[in-house]
Design a protein around this motif. Structure first.
Motif, PDB file in Angstrom:
ATOM      1  N   TYR A  88       0.834  -1.194   0.000  1.00 44.90           N
ATOM      2  CA  TYR A  88       0.000   0.000   0.000  1.00 44.90           C
ATOM      3  C   TYR A  88       0.870   1.246   0.000  1.00 44.90           C
ATOM      4  CZ  TYR A  88      -3.603  -3.344   1.198  1.00 44.90           C
ATOM      5  OH  TYR A  88      -4.452  -4.408   1.170  1.00 44.90           O
ATOM      6  N   MET A  89       0.316   2.335  -0.541  1.00 46.38           N
ATOM      7  CA  MET A  89       1.004   3.614  -0.617  1.00 46.38           C
ATOM      8  C   MET A  89       0.110   4.669   0.021  1.00 46.38           C
ATOM      9  SD  MET A  89       1.898   5.761  -4.060  1.00 46.38           S
ATOM     10  CE  MET A  89       0.184   6.165  -4.346  1.00 46.38           C
ATOM     11  N   SER A  90       0.733   5.614   0.693  1.00 42.88           N
ATOM     12  CA  SER A  90       0.014   6.731   1.268  1.00 42.88           C
ATOM     13  C   SER A  90       0.790   8.004   0.984  1.00 42.88           C
ATOM     14  CB  SER A  90      -0.144   6.533   2.778  1.00 42.88           C
ATOM     15  OG  SER A  90      -0.629   7.712   3.381  1.00 42.88           O
ATOM     16  N   LEU A 100      -1.268  -1.037  -4.347  1.00 49.08           N
ATOM     17  CA  LEU A 100      -0.468  -1.139  -5.561  1.00 49.08           C
ATOM     18  C   LEU A 100      -0.912  -2.367  -6.341  1.00 49.08           C
ATOM     19  CD1 LEU A 100       3.141  -0.214  -4.413  1.00 49.08           C
ATOM     20  CD2 LEU A 100       1.288   1.277  -5.145  1.00 49.08           C
ATOM     21  N   PRO A 101      -0.937  -2.312  -7.642  1.00 55.14           N
ATOM     22  CA  PRO A 101      -0.493  -1.200  -8.467  1.00 55.14           C
ATOM     23  C   PRO A 101      -1.477  -0.027  -8.384  1.00 55.14           C
ATOM     24  CG  PRO A 101      -1.372  -2.938  -9.855  1.00 55.14           C
ATOM     25  CD  PRO A 101      -1.381  -3.457  -8.451  1.00 55.14           C
ATOM     26  N   ILE A 113       2.456   3.033 -10.352  1.00 62.04           N
ATOM     27  CA  ILE A 113       3.428   2.604  -9.342  1.00 62.04           C
ATOM     28  C   ILE A 113       3.070   1.161  -9.017  1.00 62.04           C
ATOM     29  CG2 ILE A 113       4.371   2.939  -7.033  1.00 62.04           C
ATOM     30  CD1 ILE A 113       3.426   5.875  -7.216  1.00 62.04           C
ATOM     31  N   THR A 114       4.032   0.279  -9.114  1.00 62.53           N
ATOM     32  CA  THR A 114       3.798  -1.136  -8.857  1.00 62.53           C
ATOM     33  C   THR A 114       4.850  -1.674  -7.896  1.00 62.53           C
ATOM     34  OG1 THR A 114       3.290  -3.246  -9.922  1.00 62.53           O
ATOM     35  CG2 THR A 114       5.155  -1.993 -10.821  1.00 62.53           C
ATOM     36  N   ALA A 115       4.586  -2.830  -7.339  1.00 66.65           N
ATOM     37  CA  ALA A 115       5.519  -3.481  -6.421  1.00 66.65           C
ATOM     38  C   ALA A 115       6.019  -4.773  -7.055  1.00 66.65           C
ATOM     39  CB  ALA A 115       4.822  -3.779  -5.095  1.00 66.65           C
ATOM     40  N   PHE A 125       8.288   0.577  -8.255  1.00 67.16           N
ATOM     41  CA  PHE A 125       8.672   1.042  -9.585  1.00 67.16           C
ATOM     42  C   PHE A 125       7.563   1.911 -10.163  1.00 67.16           C
ATOM     43  CE2 PHE A 125       9.152   0.036 -14.270  1.00 67.16           C
ATOM     44  CZ  PHE A 125      10.356   0.710 -14.444  1.00 67.16           C
ATOM     45  N   ARG A 126       7.910   3.122 -10.585  1.00 68.89           N
ATOM     46  CA  ARG A 126       6.950   4.033 -11.208  1.00 68.89           C
ATOM     47  C   ARG A 126       7.360   4.261 -12.658  1.00 68.89           C
ATOM     48  NH1 ARG A 126       4.763   9.568  -8.475  1.00 68.89           N
ATOM     49  NH2 ARG A 126       2.688   9.358  -9.376  1.00 68.89           N
ATOM     50  N   PHE A 127       6.406   4.072 -13.559  1.00 65.80           N
ATOM     51  CA  PHE A 127       6.689   4.243 -14.979  1.00 65.80           C
ATOM     52  C   PHE A 127       5.525   4.942 -15.667  1.00 65.80           C
ATOM     53  CE2 PHE A 127       4.536   0.229 -14.427  1.00 65.80           C
ATOM     54  CZ  PHE A 127       3.611   0.189 -15.461  1.00 65.80           C
ATOM     55  N   LYS A 128       5.848   5.667 -16.725  1.00 67.02           N
ATOM     56  CA  LYS A 128       4.832   6.307 -17.562  1.00 67.02           C
ATOM     57  C   LYS A 128       4.358   5.310 -18.614  1.00 67.02           C
ATOM     58  CE  LYS A 128       5.570  10.403 -19.180  1.00 67.02           C
ATOM     59  NZ  LYS A 128       6.188  11.614 -19.755  1.00 67.02           N
TER      60      LYS A 128
END
Length: 181
Positions: A88-90, A100-101, A113-115, A125-128
């Motif tokens: 999880y992201m906060s 995530l994702p 953003i994925t794990a 990892f964050r990607f466009k």
């Protein structure tokens, strides 16, 4: 012969009387069920909210992005093979929590953003989606939390079907596993 029949009859009645007991009556009414106990967290491992270093450039499977990592020392091969890894992201202090994702339009571009789990470690990892060689920041101000759920015995009936925590909200997962959000 009359004496033998009398003795046999007395013996038969005695055996019948001895074999009967007061327990042979009808069952009484069952009592009420007790209250449901709290959900358990046996074997479930979860972290506190963690800050990770800002992301650095990396290319994974031909996709450019930013990555950083958080240590997850209890993340074993067995959990990766049979269990569930939730991340999880906060955006700060455990509020506005996202599983995530996580996909957004931050920076004016669709990005995710994925794990990526590995033994003892979770890479973020964050990607466009455009994969145009530019990136969207993966700042150190983001908070991360993981929950590791070891696998159990295979379900054999619908009553014991495995719960799919990936389809539950963060709050539902915490409530189901008795974890303080």
């Amino acid at each position: 012969m009359k004496t033998f029949k009398t003795i046999f009859f007395i013996l038969l009645i005695s055996i019948s009387a001895i074999s009967c007991s007061s327990d042979d009556g009808t069952d009484g009414k069952d009592g009420a069920d007790g209250a449901q106990g709290p959900a358990g967290t046996a074997n479930v491992i979860y972290s506190a909210w963690i800050n990770a270093p800002a992301g650095t450039p990396e290319t994974i499977d031909g996709t450019s992005g930013l990555s950083t990592s958080i240590a997850a020392p209890q993340l074993t091969a067995d959990i990766m093979a049979k269990g569930t890894v939730l991340v999880y992201m906060s955006f700060g202090s455990g509020t506005n929590v996202f599983a995530l994702p996580y996909t957004s339009t931050a920076g004016g571009s669709i990005n995710t953003i994925t794990a990526i789990s590995s033994l003892g470690n979770i890479k973020l990892f964050r990607f466009k989606h455009a994969n145009d060689g530019t990136t969207v920041a993966l700042p150190a101000s983001l908070n991360w939390r993981y929950i590791l759920i070891p696998g159990g015995a295979a379900a054999t009936t619908s009553k014991t079907a495995k719960v799919d925590y990936t389809k539950m909200s963060y709050e539902e997962v915490c409530a189901a596993l008795n974890i303080q959000p």
